[in-house]
Design an enzyme around this catalytic site. Sequence first.
Site, PDB file in Angstrom:
ATOM      1  N   PHE A 141      22.546  73.953 151.374  1.00 57.02           N
ATOM      2  CA  PHE A 141      23.094  72.463 150.739  1.00 57.02           C
ATOM      3  C   PHE A 141      21.334  72.550 149.757  1.00 57.02           C
ATOM      4  CE2 PHE A 141      21.994  68.611 149.485  1.00 57.02           C
ATOM      5  CZ  PHE A 141      22.270  67.683 149.254  1.00 57.02           C
ATOM      6  N   ASP A 226      14.335  77.907 151.541  1.00 55.00           N
ATOM      7  CA  ASP A 226      14.291  76.695 151.444  1.00 55.00           C
ATOM      8  C   ASP A 226      14.266  75.609 152.275  1.00 55.00           C
ATOM      9  OD1 ASP A 226      14.642  74.214 151.269  1.00 55.00           O
ATOM     10  OD2 ASP A 226      16.965  73.958 149.715  1.00 55.00           O
ATOM     11  N   LYS A 255      10.565  66.685 150.479  1.00 47.19           N
ATOM     12  CA  LYS A 255      11.037  65.955 151.444  1.00 47.19           C
ATOM     13  C   LYS A 255       9.585  64.718 153.032  1.00 47.19           C
ATOM     14  CE  LYS A 255      15.882  66.673 152.734  1.00 47.19           C
ATOM     15  NZ  LYS A 255      16.700  66.315 152.172  1.00 47.19           N
TER      16      LYS A 255
END
Length: 397
Positions: A141, A226, A255
């Site tokens: 994801f 990531d 984030k």
Amino acid sequence: MTPTEKLRALSEEHSAHNYHPLPIVISDAEGAWVTDVEGRRYLDMLAAYSAVNFGHRNPRLTEAVRRQLDRVTLVSRAFDHDRFGPFVTELAELCGKDMVLPMNSGAEAVETALKTARKWGYEVKGVPADKANIITFEGNFHGRTTTIISFSTDPDARDSYGPYTPGFRTVPYGDVEALRAAMDAETVGVLVEPIQGEAGVNVPPSGFLRAVRELCTAQGALMIADEIQSGLGRTGTTFAVEHEDVVPDVYILGKALGGGIMPVSAVVADADVLGVFKPGQHGSTFGGNPLACAIGREVVAMLRTGEFQERSRTLGAHMHERLGRLPGDIVREVRGRGLWAGVELHGKARPVSERLMGLGVLAKETHDTTLRLAPPLVIERADLDWALDQLEIALKG
Ligand SMILES: Cc1ncc(COP(=O)(O)O)c(C=O)c1O
């Protein structure tokens, strides 16, 4: 109708149904706790998927915002501003790299990393035009853009969005031989989550990240980590790749870089990689804006002390020790590192997250049978223990 029901009805009627939220309406938050519109308090065991690592309204971060709001918030990259140079310098230093390319959302940073790998592949590695391939992993994801979902293996994320962007090869996560077989002279990058978050906090087999590093070095491809969800303290280290002493060529961050206040993301790499961009070849109106940089600098300063990593390490060890004692007839497996866990159930996870909400704990299922726990790293040990007590109750049904 209760205030909650009234507000939920507005959301249901006027918002696209692309999420399935728990039936709670939050109005306030502080630290690891949130309060709903009817004054009920809940312990946040999700932390906005790691965006709130430093807790809700962390005073150091809100103070940085206040100071910046009184000065300047946006100039665009047409002009430099006094927070930009220090932010990119300090973030690069935290990562042990030369350069930063700031963006906003995580998906934008992933797109930026993919463009970086392709451009680097053509201009530095010498791959023939339009032949570059990038390797990704099943269960990945990395965001929701058209290109990113092109290599998703989750039908919900991918179906009905074609035609898909070509140039990606997807192999099983953790499978070194499959990765080796998929790579060739035209491979420009391997995009990997050091721990797969959305897939259910999947920790790869020991040695996998080191093997990715070695294969990338051998094939002259960029290892692109990531760390949007796994990085910035979540697993007990600044970056999750550190658990295998691995240094990727490219870090993707997001984030928590925005302190739970606004979207701040970045691609971080050395000058021989990010140096491929010349004026006009990539950009973003909001990327690297003064407010984002003020927050990002404070986040970097907070991570430099190691305090949050340490909290995640020690509290995480305690959390995993307790989760490991959950009854095996209800819990199939517990995965994760630091204050991050995927609790794999024999049955469905949604009813458990609903029961937990009733008990004053907010957590969320991912896919059907996994309950994800990722509390803010500022959580108090007594609160964590209380949440785990509630989990034991909720699991019993
Ligand atoms: C590993 C990873 N990469 C990228 C993203 C996308 O970030 P954003 O939702 O900010 O676009 C996420 C979001 O969950 C993520 O977990």
